[in-house]
Scaffold this active site. Structure first.
Site, short mmCIF file in Angstrom:
data_model
loop_
_atom_site.label_atom_id
_atom_site.label_comp_id
_atom_site.label_asym_id
_atom_site.label_seq_id
_atom_site.Cartn_x
_atom_site.Cartn_y
_atom_site.Cartn_z
CG ASP A 62 -1.84 -1.14 1.32
OD1 ASP A 62 -2.17 -1.68 0.26
OD2 ASP A 62 -2.23 -1.50 2.45
N1 URA Z 1 -1.12 -5.93 3.93
C1 URA Z 1 -1.62 -4.68 3.96
O1 URA Z 1 -2.64 -4.43 4.57
N2 URA Z 1 -0.95 -3.72 3.29
C2 URA Z 1 0.21 -3.93 2.64
O2 URA Z 1 0.78 -2.98 2.09
C3 URA Z 1 0.72 -5.23 2.62
C4 URA Z 1 0.04 -6.22 3.27
#
Ligand code: URA
Length: 239
Positions: A109
């Site tokens: 993310d």
């Molecule tokens: N899980 C999440 O919630 N975000 C990420 O960036 C990676 C794994």
């Protein structure tokens, strides 16, 4: 501006990281004039080299294969996409020829930091991301609320996430402190870690990926920097 030109690695360290030579053997080879960097013999083990430099030993390229396998230390604020109209992407951090041929093997993310793997080898990235291949992703997690000890059991059994049909695959939670944990998962569902903690009534406030399988984020890489994987790191993912 890209980070590769800022990030010069010492030649002896670089050579040891892309081959099986020890640092002292690498120094000997360099001093003996057996190494070229971008076509020129370099005899100084301390000389800085860029992460995408072309090295040869006795005239043979030290690149394991023509495919590229890269680890990047992703900062917050960058997205794992080829291009985006609003945000900078991880490719903006890189100084690579034909960057459009690279893709991310397991996205993070925008606000998650840490290990991102990029490659142009689709079979390899499939082995990294496919849940059937059980390639672990290890995350460091900080949360707003105290982590419920029962979460360990829940995650090991798998939890139902809203709108998903199946439980998550068994995951390993190590509680490091009241609001700090390490979580190992072998899937990459949308916002998976945040949603797993959400299912426990908790909120993830910091998320950082430390490792994918046996590939551990290199402590020498500052945020935004990247390097090529060693042949051993590439081979640690079974295609
Ligand atoms: N899980 C999440 O919630 N975000 C990420 O960036 C990676 C794994």
């Amino acid at each position: 501006m890209s980070n590769i030109s800022n990030k010069l690695l010492r030649l002896d360290r670089y050579l040891a990281s892309v081959t099986d030579y020890s640092r002292s053997d690498a120094k000997k080879l360099i001093k003996a004039g057996e190494i070229t960097v971008d076509g020129l013999v370099v005899r100084d083990p301390a000389q800085g080299v860029a992460a995408n430099a072309e090295l040869t030993l006795n005239g043979h390229s030290l690149r394991a294969a023509s495919s590229r396998y890269i680890m990047l230390n992703k900062p917050q604020g960058y997205i794992c996409a080829a291009r985006d109209r609003r945000h900078q992407t991880v490719l903006d951090l890189m100084d690579e020829d034909n960057p459009e041929r690279l893709h991310v093997a397991g996205r993070l993310d925008i606000d998650t930091t840490g290990l991102v793997l990029l490659t142009d080898d689709g079979n390899w990235s499939h082995a990294v991301t496919s849940p059937q291949r059980k390639c672990w992703k290890r995350y460091y997690v900080e949360t707003a609320e105290v982590i419920n000890e029962q979460a360990q059991l829940h995650f090991s059994r798998g939890v139902f996430l809203k709108d998903d049909k199946a439980r998550t695959l068994p995951a390993e939670l190590e509680i490091l402190g009241e609001r700090v944990a390490r979580l190992k998962i072998c899937e990459g569902r949308y916002h998976q870690v945040k949603r797993m903690f959400g299912a426990e009534g908790n909120l993830v406030t910091r998320l950082h990926r430390e490792a994918i399988g046996d590939i551990v984020l290199d402590a020498d890489l500052a945020e935004g920097e990247y390097r090529y994987l060693t042949a051993a790191e590439v081979a640690s993912v079974q295609k």
